[in-house]
Motif scaffolding. Structure first.
Motif, PDB file in Angstrom:
ATOM      1  N   MET A   1      -4.541   4.134   4.520  1.00  0.00           N
ATOM      2  CA  MET A   1      -4.047   2.762   4.594  1.00  0.00           C
ATOM      3  C   MET A   1      -2.570   2.754   4.976  1.00  0.00           C
ATOM      4  O   MET A   1      -2.091   1.837   5.624  1.00  0.00           O
TER       5      MET A   1
ATOM      6  N   ASN B   1      -3.153   1.631  -8.421  1.00  0.00           N
ATOM      7  CA  ASN B   1      -3.769   0.444  -7.802  1.00  0.00           C
ATOM      8  C   ASN B   1      -3.124  -0.847  -8.320  1.00  0.00           C
ATOM      9  O   ASN B   1      -2.912  -1.786  -7.555  1.00  0.00           O
TER      10      ASN B   1
ATOM     11  N   VAL C   1       0.825  -1.207   0.000  1.00  0.00           N
ATOM     12  CA  VAL C   1       0.000   0.000   0.000  1.00  0.00           C
ATOM     13  C   VAL C   1       0.866   1.266   0.000  1.00  0.00           C
ATOM     14  O   VAL C   1       0.471   2.299  -0.542  1.00  0.00           O
TER      15      VAL C   1
ATOM     16  N   VAL D   1      -0.069  -1.787  -6.505  1.00  0.00           N
ATOM     17  CA  VAL D   1      -0.383  -2.306  -5.161  1.00  0.00           C
ATOM     18  C   VAL D   1      -0.881  -3.752  -5.266  1.00  0.00           C
ATOM     19  O   VAL D   1      -0.438  -4.632  -4.522  1.00  0.00           O
TER      20      VAL D   1
ATOM     21  N   THR E   1      -5.828   6.867   0.134  1.00  0.00           N
ATOM     22  CA  THR E   1      -4.768   5.872   0.199  1.00  0.00           C
ATOM     23  C   THR E   1      -3.920   6.061   1.449  1.00  0.00           C
ATOM     24  O   THR E   1      -3.499   5.092   2.073  1.00  0.00           O
TER      25      THR E   1
ATOM     26  N   TYR F   1      -8.356  -2.353  -2.172  1.00  0.00           N
ATOM     27  CA  TYR F   1      -7.396  -3.213  -1.455  1.00  0.00           C
ATOM     28  C   TYR F   1      -8.121  -4.179  -0.518  1.00  0.00           C
ATOM     29  O   TYR F   1      -7.708  -5.323  -0.361  1.00  0.00           O
TER      30      TYR F   1
END
Lengths: 640, 640
Positions: free
Chosen positions: B366, B197, A151, B200, B363, B297
């Motif tokens: 996270m 993304n 992340v 990740v 984000t 996620y």
């Protein structure tokens, strides 16, 4: 024969001294962010751009000018014209200049192609993700000396950091030494050993974020080892020399380090793991690791893992710890820190830890271990039933999903394990071998789910049941038949010594290999001796004990014994001959609770499957007639 | 505008349905054992050779024939001749034929070059590692469907398994969709978003043992997305489509899956993470993941991680869980499963969990989260002070080593964080921004170690101390001066609207951006308004709140506000102008316990260091005169 002695330096002291003496200055490399997983940052990383870098719609709907919506309600709907008062936007779209709010699609009444009606005013900036909602330019995304997770890579890219400065991985040179070592090969001749410690070191180092540099095998030669260390110190940040770290005739590491640099520690007060050398050459740490695999891996963790984290400036992550009941007494010696490999069974809601062999030479004990139990220097160990803290080597879920088998060893248990896993791959079956009597005691004490037993009762001429009735009377246990199997003499191919009956074993010049006390096979042998009126003293080798059928066969194959009593498949596995002596019944004893559990019923299904019979009988020397029959069950448990 | 609605399928139900429908048949590949770390076995692996494959000395000493040593004692030493009665052996050497015991070097008296004397008999096989002590040929080394660890590789090599059959890694196709997406680039123009993304996802998939296959970015076009899914299904075992998974105008995934295969679930009853599509195309699972990073996620973990483990037949490892005290009330809606990102502070021996933003688009939440707090569907949330279970995103050691800072936001805290980590890289400093009053309350409730405060007291004309005396009277707390800083108007470059005093803000057409309630900067603004007799209603934008100086500057830079009150460095970070209004004192409030701890003293050293003053003053708008001065301490705490 030169002899020097090892120190008994407390482990913690040796570690602290080493860390105090080593200063790393890691180089920085700038790498693409998508490749930076697990890397450690070299500085705090700031956002270069804001995310989003424009005002974005947070909903599907229309962008409006908020002031044009004021006053709208059920009585006074407001009509808006496309292109003038509103623009259609989807989630993530930029808000066009001049617009300052979004109305969700659900709250819009379409009047015609160009006109919508609303019944509520929009507040300025509603449903808009403002510039920098996620990441604001100039903000710290991650600090320095920080290990990047998936992340974090996303946040770095969102903040416009397409590359990231990270610390170069520490290079760790691995120098395997030993004249008997060969690289991994299919065929190994006597006196050769496959070099495998280096592979284990490299794998651990990768997991810890280091770059292993495997140097070739170096023979036991002072000059060559010295050269290898000198070369490694030039190219690596940390150097590992494997084997030759003790104080014997061919243990050169300590002398090489004394010549090239400085020895900080030679010998730590741990069992196993004592003979380690810790030194510094040209400012680089050099660790001489012992040759025995278990000692080597423990010292690797104590020193190399410590150094890798010291290099990065990171705290070493700890393994999960649990409290477990000690299933068998564990004795420790005052003054040494003991590290005991244990299996952990999850039985009736309790964790039961049982020690594995303490021999430092047994790699398999590290494979089998579920955890490590540390006994501090001033502690004398644990009595059975005491609670101890165990550091886990496996995920707890796996321990929860493991059927713990003990008792006598039989190859059909390996077949069963395979079938159990095929039926449910999340399930494991772990066996330890303590003999049939040991198995009965383990079930009695709640240390295992199932136990393999084959105990012949002289008085009744029957198997197992008399022992269960004697030792487990009125207990909630179930006895399930597994296999019939042949026991016989395991002898060299062609049976050169012409062994037929137990009388032949008393002949001069014949060396026997026995099983350990409590083993059903040993009881059978004792019975055979008694029947023939032969005294134990007459059997050369009676007191030498092997703990499994395969070990008995290995002794015969290796020539240290002429004959042993065991099962057919163990003989054939080693290319030996087999002279049948008796057919015996091998049963599984289990607790009633386990029998009734879904794991227990799964197991029973496997035992009764045609596949089990097929595979076991293919081993030779087995019959699976009646496999899965309930031999004994208290009335409440019976289900079969 | 077509609109379809999402389901509210319980997460567990959606997962079970998926797993029931997907049958993987993994291919097997045989690879060199040293490369098999983390791979999953395709069958049980048996030892091909025994380890050792010869009887080896377990000690440095001499190999003897045991029977020649019988009868030796102090009165009757036995002499042995080299080459006839004994051979010198080192640890690991093969025992020559005809010899059957080893005597340790310590127990030998050298008489002459050829003769030794012993005072004790040797037992047969003493100090000999028999063939197969470690691994016996035919023995199961590891079962099938087993993830190989470093030590397992060692045992495999020891058992002669130079190669190992493993399951091919599952290939997981990643299809990023979105017309606004661009590959990672240094420069991003308005309306563009860096596709992050996918990076990740790929990193997580690697960690879980899968092989990510990154497909190029596909624009929001039904036909192109359909083609991409068709191609991916042919080449991959699992397909992920990112964004377009909801029910909006450009959310194509659900329609593509309906056309190509079958949709199992569209929408799960979770917050965040609801808009996910789960489907099957040609027997392959296809997951449509939401675009918002946090939702993406979480769904990746719920579905892709599940599938990867299902492919291997492994149990998903669980993250470590701890019990934590909830620091701020967390409200949940009945019927939805809530997943709350939390920070965890380790304060006075207690874990304190505080919720981060619940916005799925952030984000950074996270990145900042120490853990995840799950609230089941039937649960209304937690009151402050209740105990909740939290799943950890970071190692517990790191949480233990983290200084928790809260209160007002200031850039000097970032400098302090850097210096703290430079002094001790194992230490972290984590800030959340709740304003000065929030900081005082956090210290009062024991939720943070330190809090940044800058509260102006109108009555006394002084900073901070009156508030501490009011809210923390008789408490064991310490107030330490950090910096003096300039507050001023943050305006566009060149100050085009000619803003000078607070009066200018009340001019028509001027849009202000305010700070959140409890922020010291807001109190200062209110004081300035009051001094000039200006009503809040006269300030357009008074009710729009930003939570940090940088957010205020971002709003001005983005054009959604003309002016905000904030600090110099925030203005310059965004390329804006700064009109000084006041100098204020920014102090650190801390608990006495923290002040006296080694962490606290480390922190104070950093604050008082010339390096801190140098770096902070270089930001502009700061003075570090008196940094580290103790403004207030109960008598017992005073140390300065």
């Amino acid at each position: 024969m030169r002899k020097i002695y090892l120190e008994d330096t407390p482990l913690r002291e040796a570690q602290e001294q080493l860390v105090k003496r080593v200063r790393f200055s890691p180089e920085v490399e700038v790498i693409p962010t998508p490749q930076a997983l697990g890397r450690v940052t070299a500085q705090p990383i700031y956002a270069n751009v804001s995310m989003p870098n424009y005002h974005a719609s947070a909903m599907d709907g229309i962008a409006v000018k908020a002031e044009k919506t004021y006053g709208a309600d059920e009585q006074h709907p407001v009509r808006l014209k496309r292109g003038e008062d509103y623009v259609v936007v989807d989630t993530g779209d930029p808000i066009p200049d001049g617009y300052d709010a979004v109305i969700m699609i659900e709250n819009i009444h379409q009047i015609d192609e160009e006109t919508v009606e609303i019944l509520e005013p929009a507040a300025p900036w509603q449903h808009i993700r403002p510039i920098g909602e996620d990441v604001v330019v100039g903000e710290v995304i991650v600090p320095d000396r920080y290990k990047l997770r998936p992340v974090d890579l996303g946040a770095l890219l969102a903040g416009g950091n397409v590359t990231v400065p990270v610390l170069r991985k520490p290079r760790v040179a691995i120098i395997p030494t030993g004249t008997e070592l060969i690289p991994p090969a299919e065929h190994v001749t006597e006196g050769e050993i496959i070099e495998f410690n280096g592979t284990v070191f490299a794998a651990y180092l990768q997991e810890w974020g280091a770059e292993p540099v495997y140097c070739g095998i170096v023979p036991d030669d002072y000059g060559l080892i010295k050269e290898a260390v000198q070369a490694a110190v030039r190219n690596a940040d940390i150097v590992l020399v494997n084997a030759g770290s003790s104080a014997g005739r061919e243990d050169f590491t300590v002398h090489v380090l004394e010549e090239l640099g400085e020895v900080l520690t030679h010998g730590v007060a741990t069992r196993p793991g004592k003979p380690v050398v810790v030194g510094i050459v040209e400012g680089k740490p050099v660790i001489g690791l012992p040759g025995y695999p278990v000692s080597a891996y423990l010292n690797l963790e104590w020193f190399a893992r410590l150094l890798v984290h010291h290099y990065y400036g990171l705290t070493e992550p700890q393994r999960q710890r649990i409290k477990a009941t000690v299933g068998r007494r564990i004795v420790s010696v005052m003054g040494a820190e003991d590290f005991i490999r244990v299996t952990i069974g999850y039985i009736d809601g309790q964790y039961i830890a049982n020690p594995l062999t303490r021999s430092a030479g047994v790699t398999m004990s590290m494979v089998r271990a579920d955890g490590l139990l540390r006994i501090p220097p001033g502690h004398l160990g644990y009595e059975q039933g005491e609670i101890a803290e165990v550091e886990l080597y496996r995920p707890l879920e796996q321990i929860h999903n493991t059927i713990v088998a003990t008792g006598s060893h039989d190859l059909s248990m390996d077949v069963l394990h395979s079938l159990v896993r095929k039926a449910n791959p999340r399930r494991f079956l772990v066996s330890s071998h303590v003999g049939s009597m040991g198995g009965i005691l383990a079930i009695q004490k709640g240390e295992a789910h199932i136990a393999g037993v084959h105990l012949f009762d002289e008085a009744t001429g029957s198997y197992n049941l008399p022992f269960v009735e004697k030792y487990l009377r009125n207990r909630d246990i179930v006895l399930v038949q597994l296999v019939y199997r042949q026991q016989g003499w395991i002898v060299k191919q062609g049976n050169p010594l012409r062994i037929g009956t137990v009388r032949d074993l008393a002949r001069p010049g014949i060396t026997y290999i026995n099983r350990q006390r409590g083993a059903g096979t040993r009881l059978l042998f004792d019975y055979l001796l008694k029947q023939e009126g032969i005294d134990r003293e007459q059997i050369y080798g009676y007191s030498r004990e092997a703990v499994s059928h395969l070990s008995v066969a290995a002794a015969v194959a290796g020539g240290t014994a002429d004959v042993g009593l065991g099962i057919y498949s163990a003989a054939t596995a080693m290319g030996l001959d087999f002279i049948p002596v008796a057919e015996e019944r091998y049963d599984l004893l289990m607790s009633g609770a386990f029998y009734r559990s879904s794991e227990g019923q799964e197991l029973l299904e496997c035992i009764r499957s045609p596949e089990f019979a097929r595979q076991v009988e293919a081993l030779g020397g087995y019959s699976c007639r009646d496999a899965g029959r309930i031999v004994y069950a208290p009335r409440s448990s019976s289900r079969a």
